[in-house]
Motif scaffolding. Structure first.
Motif, PDB file in Angstrom:
ATOM      1  N   VAL A  96       0.839  -1.205   0.000  1.00 11.21           N
ATOM      2  CA  VAL A  96       0.000   0.000   0.000  1.00 11.21           C
ATOM      3  C   VAL A  96       0.869   1.248   0.000  1.00 11.21           C
ATOM      4  CG1 VAL A  96      -1.678   1.308   1.350  1.00 11.21           C
ATOM      5  CG2 VAL A  96      -1.984  -1.145   1.047  1.00 11.21           C
ATOM      6  N   GLU A  97       1.933   1.250   0.794  1.00 15.39           N
ATOM      7  CA  GLU A  97       2.851   2.390   0.789  1.00 15.39           C
ATOM      8  C   GLU A  97       3.501   2.563  -0.581  1.00 15.39           C
ATOM      9  OE1 GLU A  97       5.612   1.660   3.864  1.00 15.39           O
ATOM     10  OE2 GLU A  97       4.192   2.059   5.514  1.00 15.39           O
ATOM     11  N   ARG A  98       3.857   1.480  -1.222  1.00 15.85           N
ATOM     12  CA  ARG A  98       4.448   1.561  -2.558  1.00 15.85           C
ATOM     13  C   ARG A  98       3.446   2.107  -3.575  1.00 15.85           C
ATOM     14  NH1 ARG A  98       4.845  -2.416  -6.690  1.00 15.85           N
ATOM     15  NH2 ARG A  98       6.643  -2.078  -8.072  1.00 15.85           N
ATOM     16  N   TYR A  99       2.171   1.746  -3.393  1.00 16.55           N
ATOM     17  CA  TYR A  99       1.143   2.282  -4.298  1.00 16.55           C
ATOM     18  C   TYR A  99       0.974   3.783  -4.089  1.00 16.55           C
ATOM     19  CZ  TYR A  99      -3.413   3.066  -6.441  1.00 16.55           C
ATOM     20  OH  TYR A  99      -4.438   3.565  -7.203  1.00 16.55           O
ATOM     21  N   ASP A 100       1.009   4.220  -2.844  1.00 18.96           N
ATOM     22  CA  ASP A 100       0.901   5.662  -2.584  1.00 18.96           C
ATOM     23  C   ASP A 100       2.098   6.425  -3.153  1.00 18.96           C
ATOM     24  OD1 ASP A 100      -1.450   5.173  -1.240  1.00 18.96           O
ATOM     25  OD2 ASP A 100      -0.498   5.059   0.735  1.00 18.96           O
ATOM     26  N   ARG A 101       3.264   5.790  -3.199  1.00 13.13           N
ATOM     27  CA  ARG A 101       4.467   6.467  -3.659  1.00 13.13           C
ATOM     28  C   ARG A 101       4.659   6.387  -5.163  1.00 13.13           C
ATOM     29  NH1 ARG A 101       7.484   3.650  -1.004  1.00 13.13           N
ATOM     30  NH2 ARG A 101       8.540   2.395  -2.586  1.00 13.13           N
ATOM     31  N   LEU A 102       4.390   5.193  -5.751  1.00 14.44           N
ATOM     32  CA  LEU A 102       4.679   4.978  -7.166  1.00 14.44           C
ATOM     33  C   LEU A 102       3.441   4.745  -8.019  1.00 14.44           C
ATOM     34  CD1 LEU A 102       7.725   2.536  -6.767  1.00 14.44           C
ATOM     35  CD2 LEU A 102       7.786   5.018  -7.078  1.00 14.44           C
ATOM     36  N   GLY A 103       2.295   4.493  -7.376  1.00 15.54           N
ATOM     37  CA  GLY A 103       1.090   4.188  -8.134  1.00 15.54           C
ATOM     38  C   GLY A 103       1.093   2.793  -8.734  1.00 15.54           C
ATOM     39  N   ALA A 144      -4.786  -3.104   6.430  1.00 12.60           N
ATOM     40  CA  ALA A 144      -3.929  -2.330   5.528  1.00 12.60           C
ATOM     41  C   ALA A 144      -4.582  -2.164   4.160  1.00 12.60           C
ATOM     42  CB  ALA A 144      -2.573  -3.008   5.387  1.00 12.60           C
ATOM     43  N   LEU A 145      -5.166  -3.219   3.620  1.00 11.91           N
ATOM     44  CA  LEU A 145      -5.811  -3.129   2.303  1.00 11.91           C
ATOM     45  C   LEU A 145      -7.043  -2.241   2.338  1.00 11.91           C
ATOM     46  CD1 LEU A 145      -5.555  -6.850   1.126  1.00 11.91           C
ATOM     47  CD2 LEU A 145      -4.036  -4.938   0.578  1.00 11.91           C
ATOM     48  N   ASP A 146      -7.629  -2.064   3.504  1.00 15.72           N
ATOM     49  CA  ASP A 146      -8.820  -1.219   3.616  1.00 15.72           C
ATOM     50  C   ASP A 146      -8.507   0.244   3.333  1.00 15.72           C
ATOM     51  OD1 ASP A 146     -11.673  -0.959   4.412  1.00 15.72           O
ATOM     52  OD2 ASP A 146     -10.821   0.222   6.055  1.00 15.72           O
ATOM     53  N   ARG A 147      -7.231   0.628   3.358  1.00 22.38           N
ATOM     54  CA  ARG A 147      -6.852   2.017   3.109  1.00 22.38           C
ATOM     55  C   ARG A 147      -6.681   2.331   1.622  1.00 22.38           C
ATOM     56  NH1 ARG A 147      -2.645   1.108   6.864  1.00 22.38           N
ATOM     57  NH2 ARG A 147      -1.178   1.850   5.267  1.00 22.38           N
ATOM     58  N   LEU A 148      -6.755   1.326   0.769  1.00 19.01           N
ATOM     59  CA  LEU A 148      -6.617   1.566  -0.663  1.00 19.01           C
ATOM     60  C   LEU A 148      -7.834   2.321  -1.205  1.00 19.01           C
ATOM     61  CD1 LEU A 148      -5.275  -1.882  -1.935  1.00 19.01           C
ATOM     62  CD2 LEU A 148      -4.036   0.294  -1.966  1.00 19.01           C
ATOM     63  N   PRO A 149      -7.657   3.119  -2.255  1.00 13.08           N
ATOM     64  CA  PRO A 149      -8.816   3.761  -2.879  1.00 13.08           C
ATOM     65  C   PRO A 149      -9.592   2.753  -3.728  1.00 13.08           C
ATOM     66  CG  PRO A 149      -6.821   4.324  -4.069  1.00 13.08           C
ATOM     67  CD  PRO A 149      -6.378   3.531  -2.871  1.00 13.08           C
ATOM     68  N   GLU A 150     -10.818   3.098  -4.033  1.00  9.51           N
ATOM     69  CA  GLU A 150     -11.616   2.258  -4.924  1.00  9.51           C
ATOM     70  C   GLU A 150     -11.176   2.496  -6.360  1.00  9.51           C
ATOM     71  OE1 GLU A 150     -13.461  -0.079  -4.085  1.00  9.51           O
ATOM     72  OE2 GLU A 150     -14.032   0.309  -2.002  1.00  9.51           O
ATOM     73  N   PRO A 151     -11.242   1.527  -7.235  1.00  9.56           N
ATOM     74  CA  PRO A 151     -11.773   0.172  -7.017  1.00  9.56           C
ATOM     75  C   PRO A 151     -10.737  -0.812  -6.505  1.00  9.56           C
ATOM     76  CG  PRO A 151     -11.282   0.448  -9.324  1.00  9.56           C
ATOM     77  CD  PRO A 151     -10.921   1.753  -8.669  1.00  9.56           C
ATOM     78  N   GLN A 152      -9.460  -0.364  -6.298  1.00 11.18           N
ATOM     79  CA  GLN A 152      -8.414  -1.288  -5.862  1.00 11.18           C
ATOM     80  C   GLN A 152      -8.761  -1.920  -4.511  1.00 11.18           C
ATOM     81  OE1 GLN A 152      -7.812   1.690  -7.147  1.00 11.18           O
ATOM     82  NE2 GLN A 152      -6.640   1.211  -9.020  1.00 11.18           N
TER      83      GLN A 152
END
Length: 563
Positions: free
Chosen positions: A466-473, A490-498
């Motif tokens: 999740v941190e890597r997604y916030d940093r690199l997409g 942790a996965l609950d913090r991802l945006p939709e639809p991910q």
């Protein structure tokens, strides 16, 4: 034969005395058997001794190493021990089979009591290290009650069994640490006979007391079943409560319940029999190797130290900012360079431990100069190996930044950290003595497994991704779908639809899991609460693939460890 006639006896020779007559046997009595006939009847050979066969196998010595390991025959099993064994078997049949959670601790409690009763009957005392191993084993069984991931749970259960073997056998040397768990298997056959004889003795001495107990238990069970079924049919809420508290007893589960009953029965018997008469592994003598000449063993290790020093010099240069130059010379990419060396460095760490063990076996230590040389050479090798460990962990961190964290990567990184801890323990043993080294290594392994399980590797994997997604997409949603309920916060913090894409399979597994309270971990309960509060979008739109709602098979769900 000779043709010469035999000479007659001389006339003045003394006549032979007649043999005394055997005493008369009374009518109806069995005549006595001569001693030589008794020996032949017992062994099948004249004289009571079997003749030596020159081509047969040699007769084993009476005092072999296996004989020295064997303990004396234990006392018969007491009533308390047998009751605890039976309770373990019944609880195994009732609570196991629907999943893993708090039920393991509930099943382990009467098994521990059975071992305690058997040890007390045998006159064994509770020692400090026995208490350490016992507490550690129970703490490891708390991992399944808290976490949902299968891999840490498996490691925790196996480690709990190993610590239980340590607690029952005792011992402080390497044989006790390496072979102690085999004693549980060795006690299975003799333990069954031991428990049966104890049960038969108790039954013969108390036939009149078992009847009222059996009748009382039977009447109580019958009343609970009849009135419980009536109340469940009268109120749906009470039926739901009863269904969540009592395991499923459908006819299809009879073979499974019977299997767990036998597992609990023989497992508790093995623990109790081992506690009553454990194998004496510390009696196994490991002779030290023949001391080599100083130059013969020290020169290869000095050369190895020079090689380690050269490698570590390059690694320190890279770690302090020389990546551009190294990548330019090697032609590798940033991530390929990080991936290239981790497994080789992990193997080098393992081989270093083997080299240290062999060196300690053959190095001379009779004189003070020899002992000083051993400490200097092996201490230098340990320090250089710690730099290799740090380099391997740094490479793994770079690789995770480039490709994300997986279960395999976090598992081998944890193993590398533990190997570094073992090297530190070896260095401490070189300074303070190696008497506690076997126990310290075993305790460090158990502590590492406990920390690994309580840290929740699935949650760490989800957190890093999740941190890597916030940093690199960038994020690998199909891989995250295979994580356990530990990853839900942790996965609950991802945006939709991910978010919904990553949680959909986890939510489905939790919804289809009908295990009772005893087979539900704390992570599962927490994940259900989060998913019930926020919900998920069940459409696969934006997930990068078609919906698998219809083709989902909970029994075919894998546990991916691909890097």
């Amino acid at each position: 034969m000779s043709d010469t006639p035999s000479a007659p006896p001389p006339k003045d020779s003394t006549p032979s005395q007649p043999e005394p007559a055997a005493p008369a046997t009374p009518p109806g009595a069995v005549p006595p058997v001569p001693p030589q006939h008794r020996a032949m009847a017992s062994t099948g050979w004249p004289g009571g001794q079997r003749p030596h066969h020159p081509w047969g196998p040699p007769t084993p010595p009476s005092d072999s190493w296996l004989t020295r390991l064997r303990p004396a025959a234990p006392a018969r099993a007491t009533t308390a021990t047998l009751i605890a064994i039976a309770a373990t078997a019944f609880l195994s049949a009732l609570l196991l089979g629907d999943g893993i959670g708090l039920n393991l601790m509930l099943v382990a409690a009467p098994a521990v009591l059975a071992a305690s009763f058997a040890a007390r009957t045998a006159g064994r005392r509770l020692r400090p290290w026995t208490l350490v191993w016992a507490i550690g084993g129970l703490a490891l069984l708390g991992v399944p009650a808290l976490r949902d991931a299968g891999w840490p749970t498996f490691l925790a259960i196996v480690s709990a069994l190993v610590l239980t073997a340590f607690a029952l056998h005792g011992g402080r040397g390497w044989p006790s640490m390496l072979f102690g768990p085999l004693g549980l298997i060795d006690s299975l056959g003799p333990g069954t006979t031991w428990a049966w004889r104890g049960l038969r003795d108790r039954a013969d001495g108390s036939r009149g007391r078992w009847g009222p107990i059996v009748r009382t238990v039977g009447v109580a069970v019958a009343l609970l079943v009849v009135f419980g079924a009536l109340f469940a049919g009268a109120d749906a809420a009470f039926a739901d409560l009863l269904g969540s508290l009592i395991p499923d007893f459908s006819p299809a589960q009879v073979p499974v319940r019977l299997s767990f009953f036998l597992l609990g029965l023989f497992g508790a018997i093995s623990l109790a029999r081992t506690a009553a008469a454990p194998l004496r592994w510390d009696r196994m003598v490991i002779r030290p190797g023949r001391a080599r000449a100083r130059l013969e063993w020290a020169a290869p290790l000095i050369v190895l130290n020079l090689l380690f020093a050269a490698f570590n010099a390059v690694q320190l240069t890279v770690l302090f900012g020389g990546y551009d130059k190294v990548l330019e010379e090697t032609g590798l990419t940033y991530s390929a360079y990080a991936r290239q060396g981790f497994w080789q460095l992990l193997t080098a760490t393992l081989l270093t431990l083997v080299v240290i063990g062999l060196a300690l076996r053959w190095a001379p230590r009779a004189e003070p100069r020899d002992r000083t040389l051993v400490r200097a050479v092996l201490g230098t090798l340990c320090v250089l190996t710690l730099v290799v460990v740090a380099s391997a962990l740094r490479r793994m961190d770079l690789y995770v930044d480039a490709y994300g964290l997986t279960r395999l990567r976090i598992s081998v990184a944890a193993m590398e950290i533990w190997l570094g801890l073992v090297i530190l323990l070896i260095m401490a043993a070189g300074v303070f003595g190696a008497r506690l080294l076997p126990r310290a290594v075993a305790a460090s392994a158990a502590a590492a497994v406990l920390a690994f399980g309580l840290a929740s590797p699935d949650a760490i994997v989800a957190e890093r991704n999740v941190e890597r997604y916030d940093r690199l997409g960038k994020i690998d949603v199909p891989y995250l779908e295979g994580l356990s309920a530990d990853a839900v916060p942790a996965l609950d913090r991802l945006p939709e639809p991910q978010r919904s894409c990553a949680l959909m399979d986890i939510e489905r597994r939790l919804r289809l899991d009908d295990g009772g309270w005893f087979a539900t971990s704390w992570s599962e309960a927490r994940a259900r609460s989060i998913l019930a509060e926020r919900g998920i979008e069940r459409s696969r739109v934006g997930c990068g693939g078609p919906s698998r709602e219809e083709e989902y098979d909970p029994d075919a769900d894998g546990d991916p460890y691909a890097p």
